[in-house]
Design a protein around this motif. Structure first.
Motif, PDB file in Angstrom:
ATOM      1  N   MET A 105       0.831  -1.206   0.000  1.00  0.00           N
ATOM      2  CA  MET A 105       0.000   0.000   0.000  1.00  0.00           C
ATOM      3  C   MET A 105       0.873   1.267   0.000  1.00  0.00           C
ATOM      4  SD  MET A 105      -3.138   0.950  -0.015  1.00  0.00           S
ATOM      5  CE  MET A 105      -4.171   2.316   0.331  1.00  0.00           C
ATOM      6  N   GLU A 106       1.912   1.241   0.851  1.00  0.00           N
ATOM      7  CA  GLU A 106       2.819   2.392   0.920  1.00  0.00           C
ATOM      8  C   GLU A 106       3.519   2.616  -0.414  1.00  0.00           C
ATOM      9  OE1 GLU A 106       6.595   3.826   3.594  1.00  0.00           O
ATOM     10  OE2 GLU A 106       5.168   2.423   4.486  1.00  0.00           O
ATOM     11  N   SER A 107       3.847   1.516  -1.084  1.00  0.00           N
ATOM     12  CA  SER A 107       4.491   1.599  -2.394  1.00  0.00           C
ATOM     13  C   SER A 107       3.567   2.248  -3.419  1.00  0.00           C
ATOM     14  CB  SER A 107       4.876   0.185  -2.842  1.00  0.00           C
ATOM     15  OG  SER A 107       5.124   0.135  -4.206  1.00  0.00           O
ATOM     16  N   LEU A 108       2.273   1.889  -3.352  1.00  0.00           N
ATOM     17  CA  LEU A 108       1.277   2.462  -4.265  1.00  0.00           C
ATOM     18  C   LEU A 108       1.150   3.962  -4.029  1.00  0.00           C
ATOM     19  CD1 LEU A 108      -0.990   2.095  -6.386  1.00  0.00           C
ATOM     20  CD2 LEU A 108      -2.542   1.631  -4.474  1.00  0.00           C
ATOM     21  N   ILE A 109       1.112   4.365  -2.763  1.00  0.00           N
ATOM     22  CA  ILE A 109       1.007   5.788  -2.421  1.00  0.00           C
ATOM     23  C   ILE A 109       2.213   6.555  -2.940  1.00  0.00           C
ATOM     24  CG2 ILE A 109       1.038   7.427  -0.490  1.00  0.00           C
ATOM     25  CD1 ILE A 109      -0.760   5.445   1.037  1.00  0.00           C
ATOM     26  N   MET A 110       3.410   5.982  -2.781  1.00  0.00           N
ATOM     27  CA  MET A 110       4.624   6.642  -3.269  1.00  0.00           C
ATOM     28  C   MET A 110       4.610   6.780  -4.790  1.00  0.00           C
ATOM     29  SD  MET A 110       6.068   7.620  -0.623  1.00  0.00           S
ATOM     30  CE  MET A 110       7.435   8.415  -1.458  1.00  0.00           C
ATOM     31  N   ASP A 111       4.096   5.752  -5.478  1.00  0.00           N
ATOM     32  CA  ASP A 111       3.978   5.826  -6.943  1.00  0.00           C
ATOM     33  C   ASP A 111       3.029   6.948  -7.347  1.00  0.00           C
ATOM     34  OD1 ASP A 111       5.707   3.729  -7.256  1.00  0.00           O
ATOM     35  OD2 ASP A 111       4.147   2.210  -7.577  1.00  0.00           O
ATOM     36  N   MET A 112       1.920   7.074  -6.606  1.00  0.00           N
ATOM     37  CA  MET A 112       0.949   8.134  -6.905  1.00  0.00           C
ATOM     38  C   MET A 112       1.563   9.507  -6.662  1.00  0.00           C
ATOM     39  SD  MET A 112      -2.469   6.402  -5.265  1.00  0.00           S
ATOM     40  CE  MET A 112      -3.655   7.603  -5.772  1.00  0.00           C
ATOM     41  N   ILE A 113       2.329   9.613  -5.578  1.00  0.00           N
ATOM     42  CA  ILE A 113       2.986  10.885  -5.265  1.00  0.00           C
ATOM     43  C   ILE A 113       3.959  11.282  -6.373  1.00  0.00           C
ATOM     44  CG2 ILE A 113       4.672  11.953  -3.714  1.00  0.00           C
ATOM     45  CD1 ILE A 113       3.202  10.548  -1.397  1.00  0.00           C
ATOM     46  N   GLU A 114       4.713  10.311  -6.869  1.00  0.00           N
ATOM     47  CA  GLU A 114       5.649  10.572  -7.983  1.00  0.00           C
ATOM     48  C   GLU A 114       4.885  11.046  -9.224  1.00  0.00           C
ATOM     49  OE1 GLU A 114       8.965  10.641  -8.076  1.00  0.00           O
ATOM     50  OE2 GLU A 114       8.916  10.313  -5.921  1.00  0.00           O
TER      51      GLU A 114
ATOM     52  N   SER B  61       5.111  14.869 -11.087  1.00  0.00           N
ATOM     53  CA  SER B  61       5.392  15.002 -12.522  1.00  0.00           C
ATOM     54  C   SER B  61       4.378  15.921 -13.205  1.00  0.00           C
ATOM     55  CB  SER B  61       5.395  13.621 -13.196  1.00  0.00           C
ATOM     56  OG  SER B  61       4.095  13.091 -13.262  1.00  0.00           O
ATOM     57  N   LEU B  62       3.192  16.052 -12.591  1.00  0.00           N
ATOM     58  CA  LEU B  62       2.149  16.925 -13.145  1.00  0.00           C
ATOM     59  C   LEU B  62       2.205  18.336 -12.545  1.00  0.00           C
ATOM     60  CD1 LEU B  62      -0.839  14.408 -13.111  1.00  0.00           C
ATOM     61  CD2 LEU B  62       0.429  15.206 -15.117  1.00  0.00           C
ATOM     62  N   SER B  63       3.160  18.559 -11.627  1.00  0.00           N
ATOM     63  CA  SER B  63       3.393  19.867 -11.015  1.00  0.00           C
ATOM     64  C   SER B  63       2.128  20.409 -10.328  1.00  0.00           C
ATOM     65  CB  SER B  63       3.915  20.840 -12.076  1.00  0.00           C
ATOM     66  OG  SER B  63       4.355  22.041 -11.497  1.00  0.00           O
ATOM     67  N   TYR B  64       1.758  21.655 -10.626  1.00  0.00           N
ATOM     68  CA  TYR B  64       0.635  22.303  -9.942  1.00  0.00           C
ATOM     69  C   TYR B  64      -0.673  21.560 -10.219  1.00  0.00           C
ATOM     70  CZ  TYR B  64       4.153  25.959  -9.849  1.00  0.00           C
ATOM     71  OH  TYR B  64       5.326  26.643  -9.663  1.00  0.00           O
ATOM     72  N   PHE B  65      -0.836  21.095 -11.450  1.00  0.00           N
ATOM     73  CA  PHE B  65      -2.054  20.352 -11.791  1.00  0.00           C
ATOM     74  C   PHE B  65      -2.138  19.065 -10.971  1.00  0.00           C
ATOM     75  CE2 PHE B  65      -4.458  17.313 -14.487  1.00  0.00           C
ATOM     76  CZ  PHE B  65      -5.680  17.976 -14.454  1.00  0.00           C
ATOM     77  N   GLY B  66      -1.006  18.473 -10.685  1.00  0.00           N
ATOM     78  CA  GLY B  66      -0.973  17.262  -9.865  1.00  0.00           C
ATOM     79  C   GLY B  66      -1.475  17.521  -8.451  1.00  0.00           C
ATOM     80  N   VAL B  67      -1.090  18.668  -7.886  1.00  0.00           N
ATOM     81  CA  VAL B  67      -1.569  19.055  -6.550  1.00  0.00           C
ATOM     82  C   VAL B  67      -3.077  19.239  -6.589  1.00  0.00           C
ATOM     83  CG1 VAL B  67      -1.484  20.845  -4.760  1.00  0.00           C
ATOM     84  CG2 VAL B  67       0.630  20.129  -5.907  1.00  0.00           C
TER      85      VAL B  67
ATOM     86  N   ILE C 265      -4.941  10.909  -1.587  1.00  0.00           N
ATOM     87  CA  ILE C 265      -4.093  10.984  -0.399  1.00  0.00           C
ATOM     88  C   ILE C 265      -4.592  12.197   0.389  1.00  0.00           C
ATOM     89  CG2 ILE C 265      -1.719  11.256   0.418  1.00  0.00           C
ATOM     90  CD1 ILE C 265      -0.885  10.243  -2.429  1.00  0.00           C
ATOM     91  N   PRO C 266      -4.672  12.122   1.727  1.00  0.00           N
ATOM     92  CA  PRO C 266      -5.199  13.256   2.508  1.00  0.00           C
ATOM     93  C   PRO C 266      -4.473  14.570   2.233  1.00  0.00           C
ATOM     94  CG  PRO C 266      -4.903  11.322   3.905  1.00  0.00           C
ATOM     95  CD  PRO C 266      -4.286  10.992   2.578  1.00  0.00           C
ATOM     96  N   ALA C 267      -5.224  15.661   2.293  1.00  0.00           N
ATOM     97  CA  ALA C 267      -4.656  16.995   2.073  1.00  0.00           C
ATOM     98  C   ALA C 267      -3.541  17.291   3.072  1.00  0.00           C
ATOM     99  CB  ALA C 267      -5.754  18.052   2.185  1.00  0.00           C
ATOM    100  N   GLU C 268      -3.667  16.728   4.274  1.00  0.00           N
ATOM    101  CA  GLU C 268      -2.655  16.949   5.321  1.00  0.00           C
ATOM    102  C   GLU C 268      -1.301  16.366   4.933  1.00  0.00           C
ATOM    103  OE1 GLU C 268      -5.651  15.692   5.764  1.00  0.00           O
ATOM    104  OE2 GLU C 268      -6.678  17.089   7.104  1.00  0.00           O
ATOM    105  N   VAL C 269      -1.294  15.473   3.935  1.00  0.00           N
ATOM    106  CA  VAL C 269      -0.049  14.904   3.410  1.00  0.00           C
ATOM    107  C   VAL C 269       0.375  15.647   2.149  1.00  0.00           C
ATOM    108  CG1 VAL C 269       1.061  12.846   2.443  1.00  0.00           C
ATOM    109  CG2 VAL C 269      -0.514  12.621   4.386  1.00  0.00           C
ATOM    110  N   ILE C 270      -0.568  15.831   1.231  1.00  0.00           N
ATOM    111  CA  ILE C 270      -0.270  16.460  -0.071  1.00  0.00           C
ATOM    112  C   ILE C 270       0.266  17.878   0.093  1.00  0.00           C
ATOM    113  CG2 ILE C 270      -1.367  17.435  -2.149  1.00  0.00           C
ATOM    114  CD1 ILE C 270      -0.785  14.519  -2.443  1.00  0.00           C
TER     115      ILE C 270
END
Length: 197
Positions: A1-10, A14-20, A29-34
């Motif tokens: 699960m942690e690996s999946l989250i890290m992949d999503m974060i990557e 890569s999408l910069s502001y649009f990714g956020v 992923i919770p806003a408190e993390v993003i």
């Protein structure tokens, strides 16, 4: 699960502001993390602080707007059926209903500062057909200071960005209570003016 989250974060970086914006819209992923993580990306020089806050604030509106639409076009039965997929329980919805009926449209703003209803408050706003532009404005004005603090903390903490949640929680009352008091004052003033008309 942690690996999946890290992949999503990557993928998001890569999408910069649009990714956020995208991450906050669908809350993978919770806003408190993003948001603190986005602040860390600012620290690394990958993004601009102000554009990151802007993207985060807009994402903080598009996410609740999805729930607003679910309430407006699906009504309470659909919300009860699909609310669990947005991590919303009956208890939160009932509490959000109560606050909306008691305080009206202003709850779309200061409800964002109340633990336990900040996510669910969008649903009764939609179910009770609150004006969508007013909803967007109130939500944006509420999300702007919260987003700013989280992103700034991530930026200042740098490699220790994961501590942002704890720091935010420690100082939340000093940061958010004055904002909430100002909003309540404005809200009461507005109701008084309407009553005198």
């Amino acid at each position: 699960m942690e690996s999946l989250i890290m992949d999503m974060i990557e993928a998001f970086i890569s999408l910069s502001y649009f990714g956020v914006l995208l991450a906050l819209t669908f809350e993978f992923i919770p806003a408190e993390v993003i948001l603190p993580l986005a602040g860390y990306w600012v620290y690394q020089g990958d993004m601009n602080l102000y554009l990151t806050i802007l993207a985060g604030s807009i994402g903080g509106v598009t996410g609740p707007l999805t729930l607003y639409a679910l309430g407006k076009f699906g009504g309470r039965p659909l919300v009860l059926k699909f609310g669990k997929y947005f991590l919303i329980k009956d208890k939160q919805l009932n509490k959000a209903d109560y606050f909306f009926e008691k305080y009206g449209g202003g709850i779309a703003f200061f409800g964002r500062f109340v633990p336990g209803i900040r996510t669910a408050i969008s649903l009764p706003c939609g179910i009770l057909n609150m004006n969508v532009w007013k909803f967007i404005l109130y939500t944006y004005l509420a999300m702007l200071p919260v987003t700013s603090v989280y992103v700034y903390l991530g930026y200042k903490l740098g490699p220790k960005w994961e501590q942002a949640g704890a720091v935010f929680s420690h100082y939340a009352n000093f940061l958010l209570i004055p904002i909430a008091l100002i909003v309540i004052w404005l809200f009461m003033k507005s109701r008084k003016q309407k009553a005198n008309q």
